[in-house]
Motif scaffolding. Structure first.
Motif, PDB file in Angstrom:
ATOM      1  N   ALA A  75     -16.098  11.665 -10.819  1.00 14.58           N
ATOM      2  CA  ALA A  75     -17.258  10.941 -11.346  1.00 14.58           C
ATOM      3  C   ALA A  75     -17.334  11.149 -12.852  1.00 14.58           C
ATOM      4  CB  ALA A  75     -18.540  11.439 -10.681  1.00 14.58           C
ATOM      5  N   CYS A  76     -17.692  10.106 -13.582  1.00 18.81           N
ATOM      6  CA  CYS A  76     -17.831  10.178 -15.043  1.00 18.81           C
ATOM      7  C   CYS A  76     -19.246   9.759 -15.404  1.00 18.81           C
ATOM      8  CB  CYS A  76     -16.820   9.263 -15.722  1.00 18.81           C
ATOM      9  SG  CYS A  76     -15.094   9.665 -15.332  1.00 18.81           S
ATOM     10  N   LYS A  77     -19.966  10.628 -16.122  1.00 17.25           N
ATOM     11  CA  LYS A  77     -21.377  10.382 -16.393  1.00 17.25           C
ATOM     12  C   LYS A  77     -21.734  10.702 -17.837  1.00 17.25           C
ATOM     13  CE  LYS A  77     -22.954  11.514 -11.682  1.00 17.25           C
ATOM     14  NZ  LYS A  77     -23.917  12.335 -10.896  1.00 17.25           N
TER      15      LYS A  77
ATOM     16  N   THR B  51     -10.912  11.548  -6.334  1.00 16.73           N
ATOM     17  CA  THR B  51     -12.210  11.018  -6.756  1.00 16.73           C
ATOM     18  C   THR B  51     -12.751  11.875  -7.891  1.00 16.73           C
ATOM     19  OG1 THR B  51     -12.730  10.192  -4.537  1.00 16.73           O
ATOM     20  CG2 THR B  51     -14.574  10.530  -6.048  1.00 16.73           C
TER      21      THR B  51
ATOM     22  N   ARG C 270     -19.877  16.817  -3.306  1.00 20.99           N
ATOM     23  CA  ARG C 270     -20.170  16.545  -4.718  1.00 20.99           C
ATOM     24  C   ARG C 270     -18.842  16.490  -5.446  1.00 20.99           C
ATOM     25  NH1 ARG C 270     -22.629  21.430  -7.526  1.00 20.99           N
ATOM     26  NH2 ARG C 270     -20.487  21.849  -8.172  1.00 20.99           N
TER      27      ARG C 270
ATOM     28  N   ASP D 241      -9.935   6.893 -13.452  1.00 18.00           N
ATOM     29  CA  ASP D 241      -9.429   6.388 -12.168  1.00 18.00           C
ATOM     30  C   ASP D 241      -8.000   5.874 -12.308  1.00 18.00           C
ATOM     31  OD1 ASP D 241     -11.821   6.986 -10.935  1.00 18.00           O
ATOM     32  OD2 ASP D 241     -12.599   4.938 -11.032  1.00 18.00           O
TER      33      ASP D 241
ATOM     34  N   GLN E  72     -14.964   6.019 -16.671  1.00 20.57           N
ATOM     35  CA  GLN E  72     -14.647   5.997 -15.245  1.00 20.57           C
ATOM     36  C   GLN E  72     -13.361   5.224 -14.977  1.00 20.57           C
ATOM     37  OE1 GLN E  72     -16.864   7.490 -12.574  1.00 20.57           O
ATOM     38  NE2 GLN E  72     -14.747   7.441 -11.868  1.00 20.57           N
TER      39      GLN E  72
ATOM     40  N   THR F 259     -16.935  16.237 -11.806  1.00 19.43           N
ATOM     41  CA  THR F 259     -17.633  15.308 -12.691  1.00 19.43           C
ATOM     42  C   THR F 259     -17.340  15.611 -14.152  1.00 19.43           C
ATOM     43  OG1 THR F 259     -19.427  15.119 -11.073  1.00 19.43           O
ATOM     44  CG2 THR F 259     -19.882  14.340 -13.308  1.00 19.43           C
TER      45      THR F 259
END
Length: 556
Positions: free
Chosen positions: A325-327, A323, A347, A304, A300, A350
């Motif tokens: 998201a990292c998961k 934006t 959403r 960023d 993340q 990602t």
């Protein structure tokens, strides 16, 4: 101005998501998340008929301007190949460790919202639909097998093992569906636990069907043969390439990259080999995130930082795209991937990473290049930019069109771009970049080689098994010799190539075509060429076959 291509393809989007709610969720189109598609033969018939009708009607439309011309070319190319695959007769029976109806049904739950009670009720409604969806899919696969259309036995056996992992019968992941609803609000938990248990039971039963009924009927050979492979290659690339020339180029490209790796390893361990450098990097605690949670936080922060530093410098990045998201994924199959933002950006785009059960080192040096590939300037800038540009692209282009050679080629081109821009000055990170570049070049060799049944060149630059014919075991041996990947993840990767013909080469071949396209525009524009303008113009075309991409860039 009336825009007939846009109007017809926008209607096509509505028609598709009505028949395929999974596609709606992946595309971020609201209103379909409580349902699953009909995976029975009747459901496939309805979707096939939709493809044929839309192709004929869009092909007959006269575009009103250049933008519509590109949109029409993209739609006819993509949908035309979909229809070719349907007509070839292997589309419904295609079944592999990464691509099948059961994978799509499970994966869609990763993308569902769980913030409110209403969200959880929607999850419950879709979970309740799982047994019916799998029953329909079983009917389809039984009909295909009865007609002699089957996948390789290896794929059935491996998928059965995956299902045992998803349902908690083996492995460390536990019961996927039970884990999914464990955090549901207390007042809804009983109902959700019940439908999750039924979904898990239906998966377990489906896995037994795959192993006991389908696997004995599966092909002995992993390779699919030239006719099918040529079609799959065109589908994944959006371009027709000379397969033998590409096979030869793969050997040359792998040798070039590994020579670079040898030189880079010298900067890490003076006088040492690539393996010596890898060992030194893996023993360096500063290059290990230490845990899945630490790796997720590192991903993340890295993504960023690049987003912030690139905006206005190398790319113009619109506010909704800033934006990501990292998961770490809730399954242990291995691999990394990206899912685009929803249509309204509620959403975010990602980046996902999945570790196998035997994973021990959460390496930064190996995966810095993965962050660039899946995140920025790779898939996130590419895919999120397309979703954002409603002023330039119709809804089909923004939400449903995906060409692997274009998308994965761009992501690999992005890794190369980061090297050009100096982001791999650290020799460890650069060795990780080159390792993955070499890995993708090796995939070109093995994928074409095994599916076409080619002979290993007598004069190959590594002196490896000259004159022998490719098979699945040689694929693993070769990939093991030319990668630093853990055996669990490498096994998944090899099974993926064997079961998904033509997809793996689309990365490196796609990068090759992207670089050729850039060189052609640069040569034509001379001193007026601007790299940032090139990237903007290319991405603003949306996802498009690589032959149509080069044609469109040639008209700029």
């Amino acid at each position: 101005m009336t825009r007939p291509v846009d109007a017809r393809t926008d209607q096509y989007v509505e028609d598709v998501v009505a028949l395929d709610p999974i596609t709606a969720t992946f595309a971020g189109i609201a209103g379909h998340d409580d349902r699953l598609p009909d995976l029975s033969p009747a459901g496939f018939d309805a979707r096939d008929e939709l493809q044929r009708r839309a192709l004929a009607e869009v092909a007959a439309i006269e575009p009103v301007d250049e933008r519509e011309r590109v949109a029409k070319e993209a739609f006819v190319e993509r949908t035309g190949l979909e229809v070719e695959k349907i007509d070839a007769g292997f589309d419904r029976s295609a079944f592999s460790v990464i691509s099948s109806g059961i994978h799509a049904v499970r994966e869609v739950f990763d993308l569902m919202a769980t913030e409110t009670d209403e969200d959880w009720q929607t999850v419950g409604d879709r979970l309740a639909a799982v047994p019916t969806a799998l029953a329909g899919y079983r009917e389809t696969l039984e009909a295909e097998a009865a007609a002699g259309r089957v996948s390789a036995r290896r794929q059935y056996v491996e998928v059965a093992s995956q299902i045992r992992g998803w349902t908690g019968q083996e492995g460390a992941s536990g019961d996927y569906f039970g884990n999914l609803v464990a955090e549901a609000p207390e007042g809804l938990r009983d109902r959700l636990a019940s439908v999750a248990a039924a979904a898990s039971a239906s998966y377990a039963d489906f896995g037994r069907f795959v192993e006991t009924d389908l696997a004995p009927q599966g092909r002995d050979a992993d390779g699919v043969g030239r006719d099918r492979y040529a079609l799959e290659s065109r589908y994944f690339l959006g371009a027709e390439v000379d397969l033998e020339e590409t096979y030869r180029w793969g050997w040359e490209e792998l040798k070039r990259i590994e020579d670079d790796m040898t030189a880079t390893a010298q900067r890490i361990v003076s006088g040492g080999s690539i393996d010596d450098a890898v060992k030194a990097l893996d023993l360096d605690p500063a290059r290990d995130c230490g845990s899945r949670e630490g790796f997720e936080a590192w991903m993340q922060e890295k993504a960023d930082t690049i987003l912030a530093s690139f905006d206005g410098v190398h790319f113009d990045i619109a506010e909704p795209i800033r934006t990501i998201a990292c998961k770490v994924a809730p399954i242990n199959d291995g691999g990394a991937w990206y899912t685009p933002p929803s249509e309204d950006f509620s959403r975010p785009g990602t980046m996902w990473f999945s570790f196998t059960d035997d994973h021990e080192i959460f390496s930064k040096w190996r995966e810095t290049t993965t962050v660039f590939h899946e995140g920025v300037p790779g898939h996130h800038l590419q895919c999120a930019q397309v979703v954002h540009r409603a002023d330039l692209l119709n809804r089909w282009q923004r939400l449903l069109c995906w060409v692997s050679g274009h998308g994965e080629g761009w992501a690999l081109y992005s890794e190369r771009l980061m090297d050009e821009l100096g982001y791999f000055d650290d020799p460890g990170d650069r060795l990780g970049f080159l390792d993955m570049q070499g890995f993708r070049a090796a995939r070109v060799i093995v994928d074409i080689g095994v599916h076409l049944g080619l002979t290993i060149p007598a004069d190959n630059p590594f002196g490896w098994r000259p004159g022998e014919v490719w098979d699945g075991e040689k694929v693993f041996e070769f990939m093991r010799a030319h990668s630093r990947m853990e055996d669990g993840q490498l096994g998944f990767e090899v099974n993926r190539y064997l079961g998904w013909p033509g997809q793996a080469p689309s990365y490196k071949v796609g990068e090759r075509i992207w670089l050729q396209a850039r060189d052609e525009v640069r040569a034509r524009k001379g001193a007026a060429f601007d790299l940032k303008e090139f990237h903007t113009a290319a991405l603003d075309l949306g996802s498009i076959g690589l032959d149509p991409l080069k044609a469109a860039l040639g008209r700029l």
